[in-house]
Enzyme design. Structure first.
Site, short mmCIF file in Angstrom:
data_model
loop_
_atom_site.label_atom_id
_atom_site.label_comp_id
_atom_site.label_asym_id
_atom_site.label_seq_id
_atom_site.Cartn_x
_atom_site.Cartn_y
_atom_site.Cartn_z
N LYS A 47 32.55 62.51 41.95
CA LYS A 47 31.82 61.46 41.25
C LYS A 47 30.90 62.05 40.18
O LYS A 47 30.78 61.51 39.06
CB LYS A 47 31.02 60.63 42.25
CG LYS A 47 31.91 59.78 43.15
CD LYS A 47 31.11 58.99 44.18
CE LYS A 47 32.03 58.11 45.03
NZ LYS A 47 31.29 57.34 46.04
N SER A 98 30.63 52.23 48.76
CA SER A 98 29.68 53.00 47.94
C SER A 98 29.28 52.31 46.64
O SER A 98 28.48 52.84 45.89
CB SER A 98 30.27 54.38 47.62
OG SER A 98 31.40 54.25 46.80
#
Length: 804
Positions: A724, A681
């Site tokens: 996140k 990611s």
């Protein structure tokens, strides 16, 4: 009193040999083996001369080459009667003690010790007192030999027949079972009359010891005879009662009554009655009888029919859950659904849930609240570090000290067959040669199998289908897929700042005030103070450290209350919180102070929540080499390679020539180099850093991003979206670039978090660069220069690791 006439002293020079673990007396024949090089030389020197050698015992037998100060000063001059060289190089010798000697001087002579020895000779007059003393010693030695089993009768006879008091005492001393120190003490007495008195005293003490030993042995023997007598009489009583038709019914009848009323299934009941029948036929003192009795006790201790009366009032359950926990709406909704089904279905199967989330978000306490809301008993089994399959299924009865597994033990502890059973830290099990406990749990957590769970110890089927199993874990990837498949996974994400403030106000402050003995009159926390605690003193997904810091404040207030009186009051505000907790631990600032070329803020997922992940790229002269540092995993390194290939394919968009890389080296570094990082990611983050470094255009400091990149520049979805976004919000970053395919996951993100942030959903890398760079890239002049896109890659689901 005895007297002796002492002759004058004589000194002699003799080869000397230290000996271990033995004291040699005059007039005694002693064999031993000589192996030390220095001792062999001394022996050879004595054999070459008059076969006389001086032997003295060393203090510490473990020393191979003792020095003069490590040897007793008094020893024995001996005559070497016989010597034999053995095949291994050692020499076996037989020596006869001649007389005592005291070392005056020791010298090293050609590899062996030579001692100057002083000899003192005594002659004892034969007086009535001496004869009486000798008779007393002889009589005592005769008693000693009779009590001591290790001495032969002939030894005593030869000692008794001696008329010389010096020889008598030395022979007796040599045959006494004394320590080296005690024998050396007797050797160092030169005067025979004095030695006679000392030997008599020693014999008195040794005879007393032997008498005590004999008393103890006879007592033990009597106790054993008593036990055998009792066993014999018990067996006789049994036989008499059997003849009279009465039998030993009381205890066995009670056990049979318990078995009948325990509510066991027919097969289990038959096995218990069969075991009881075997127990009746066993001798009560036998080991098998104890094993059989323990087995019956366990069968009776496990709940077979007793169950908690379940509370199915949904309103009450909702009230209990809301009182104990703030937020967690999805979890609470699932619990209430479970209770609703229980009302509609007569015999529903037990549920198996798995709470997954970072530490401190309330997984274990939520299980306790479920038990409270449903009115069930609560038991907890910690699986952290468990690596033995027998911990789940138990040991077979053939093993000494065998016990049922923890599942059955916890069921016994609960006392009911429908408790809330928490399997804590199910992700931290391991395996070794003793088996895999996670494989044993497959049967426990399968609703289609656990109604006939078999523990190795009980060896009968036990119904676990009515148990409400709740497993907890921090991560899923360490749990075997087969075990995951048997559980309904419910994720508990980290809390937002507002949620933490509410949890602190409603629960944590009250709990810590009570623990510190404070009342509302002593301390008050403002919302701003709690927010300051969260921002400046904690960095976590849960609230465990927040509770710890609140506890620190309360303890400091408690100290002042004790010092200044119960009327003391402290108002904790954002301004004075550092007076209680000291310097702040975390700064609530942006990820970077200013926008820079090649510096990008990425977002990472960890086992304890989310975090920001800075990525740096720099360009130096070289030959096209790409260097990656920061302890990156294989997947992350491949993402960087893919990002580099994308940038090379789009060189014209960055105002670069097609062969720019031939003269340049690129270095990509992810700080906090000691922490392992992996996952795909960070792909768009690395690509943005490389593009910024090559184009010399700074990246905006107030924006964060996450997403996987393909060679065509497509942005693929990632995991851990809520964690996140929480990390970005904590760091003061309110604008985030996310993959387009993750837009559907926003439902899991709290509304207040969504509303406080500006989220851009991107599909291509071009969109990322357009939003992230401070100034736009130069426009494409020649469309023909654009490379042909390669075939599409298969997207893969991200596997969470330490960092992404």
């Amino acid at each position: 009193m005895t007297t002796s006439n002492k002759e004058k002293f004589e000194s002699r020079k003799l080869p000397m040999m230290p000996i271990r673990d033995v004291v040699i007396f005059p007039f005694m024949m002693t064999p031993f083996v000589v192996g030390r090089e220095s001792s062999v030389r001394a022996l050879e020197e004595a054999l070459a001369a008059d076969k006389k050698i001086f032997l003295a015992t060393q203090h510490d037998a473990s020393i191979d080459e003792p020095k003069a100060n490590e040897i007793y000063q008094v020893g024995t001059i001996v005559n070497i009667v016989q010597s034999l060289k053995l095949p291994d190089g050692n020499i076996k010798v037989l020596v006869e003690g001649i007389e005592r000697g005291k070392i005056l001087q020791v010298a090293d002579s050609e590899g062996y010790m030579q001692a100057t020895v002083r000899v003192a000779r005594y002659t004892t007059e034969s007086t009535p007192a001496v004869e009486a003393a000798m008779q007393r010693v002889t009589s005592l030695f005769e008693q000693y030999v009779k009590l001591c089993q290790s001495l032969q009768y002939e030894t005593m006879i030869s000692a008794v027949r001696m008329e010389d008091p010096a020889k008598l005492t030395d022979v007796i001393a040599a045959n006494l079972q004394l320590s080296i120190e005690e024998k050396q003490e007797l050797l160092e007495i030169f005067d025979p009359a004095e030695r006679l008195t000392r030997v008599a005293d020693v014999l008195d003490i040794e005879i007393e010891k032997l008498n005590v030993d004999r008393t103890i042995q006879s007592r033990v023997k009597r106790q054993m005879e008593k036990a055998q007598k009792e066993y014999y009489l018990n067996e006789k009583i049994k036989a008499i009662q059997k003849e009279l038709g009465r039998g030993e019914k009381s205890e066995f009848d009670e056990l049979k009554k318990k078995i009948e009323s325990a509510g066991m299934p027919k097969e289990v009941k038959d096995k218990a009655l069969q075991e009881l029948k075997k127990l009746e036929a066993m001798p009560p003192m036998s080991a098998e009888s104890t094993v059989s009795r323990n087995y019956l006790d366990w069968l009776l201790a496990v709940p077979w029919k007793k169950r908690s009366k379940e509370i199915r009032n949904i309103s009450r359950a909702e009230k209990v859950l809301n009182e104990d926990h703030y937020g967690l709406e999805k979890i609470k909704e699932r619990i209430l659904e479970f209770l609703a089904v229980r009302q509609l279905v007569k015999n529903p199967k037990g549920s198996i849930l798995c709470f997954v989330g970072p530490p401190g978000v309330g997984k274990t306490s939520l299980g306790m609240s479920i038990a409270k809301a449903t009115g069930r008993k609560f038991v907890r089994m910690s699986l952290g570090g468990v690596r033995d399959e027998a911990e789940i299924r138990g040991h077979r009865r053939t093993y000494i000290g065998a016990l049922p597994g923890q599942i059955i033990q916890m069921m016994k502890k609960s006392g009911t067959k429908n408790p809330v059973f928490m399997l804590d830290e199910v992700d931290k099990m391991s395996m070794d040669f003793r088996g895999d406990p996670s494989a044993a749990l497959l049967e426990v957590l399968d609703p289609e199998q656990n109604f006939m769970f078999v523990d190795h110890y009980l060896d009968v089927e036990y119904d676990l289908s009515q148990v409400f199993f709740i497993a907890t874990a921090n991560v899923l990837h360490t749990i075997p897929p087969a075990l995951q498949d048997r559980m309904e996974v419910l994720r508990l994400h980290g809390y937002t700042e507002q949620e933490k403030v509410e949890i602190a106000k409603q629960f944590l402050v009250k709990k810590q005030m009570l623990a510190a003995g404070l009342s509302d009159k002593n301390v008050t926390f403002t919302d701003e103070a709690i927010t300051a605690l969260i921002r400046s003193y904690t960095r976590e997904a849960g609230v465990r450290n927040l509770e710890r810091e609140i506890g620190n404040v309360c303890r400091k207030v408690a100290r002042k209350v004790v010092k200044e009186g119960p009327s003391y009051n402290a108002a904790i505000t954002a301004e004075n919180v550092n007076d209680f907790l000291g310097v702040i631990k975390f700064r609530d600032t942006l990820a970077h102070e200013k926008s820079e070329v090649g510096l990008v803020t990425g977002l990472a997922w960890t086992e304890v929540g989310g975090s920001i992940l800075s990525t740096e790229a720099t360009v130096v002269d070289g030959k096209g080499k790409l260097t990656l540092t920061g302890k990156l995993g294989d997947v992350m390194q491949e993402s960087a390679q893919a990002a580099m290939s994308y940038v090379r394919s789009r060189a014209h968009r960055l105002g670069l020539s097609r062969d720019f890389y031939r003269n340049l080296d690129l270095h990509v570094h992810v700080p906090e180099g000691a922490i392992p990082k992996d996952g795909p990611s960070a792909g768009i983050t690395i690509a943005t850093a490389i593009a910024s470094a090559l184009s010399k255009i700074p990246v905006r400091r107030d924006i964060a991003m996450t997403g996987e990149i393909t060679l065509r520049g497509k942005v693929l979805p990632i995991g851990g979206l809520k964690e996140k976004l929480l990390a970005a919000h904590r760091a003061g970053l309110f604008e985030v670039l996310l993959p387009q395919d993750n837009e559907k996951d926003l439902a899991e993100v709290p509304e207040n978090l969504r509303n406080s942030m500006k989220l851009h959903f991107v599909d291509t890398m071009d969109q990322v660069l357009q939003l992230a760079l401070e100034s736009p890239l130069p426009k494409v002049v020649d469309e023909a220069e654009q490379p042909i896109a390669p075939p599409p890659l298969t997207t893969t689901t991200e596997v969470p690791t330490a960092h992404q």
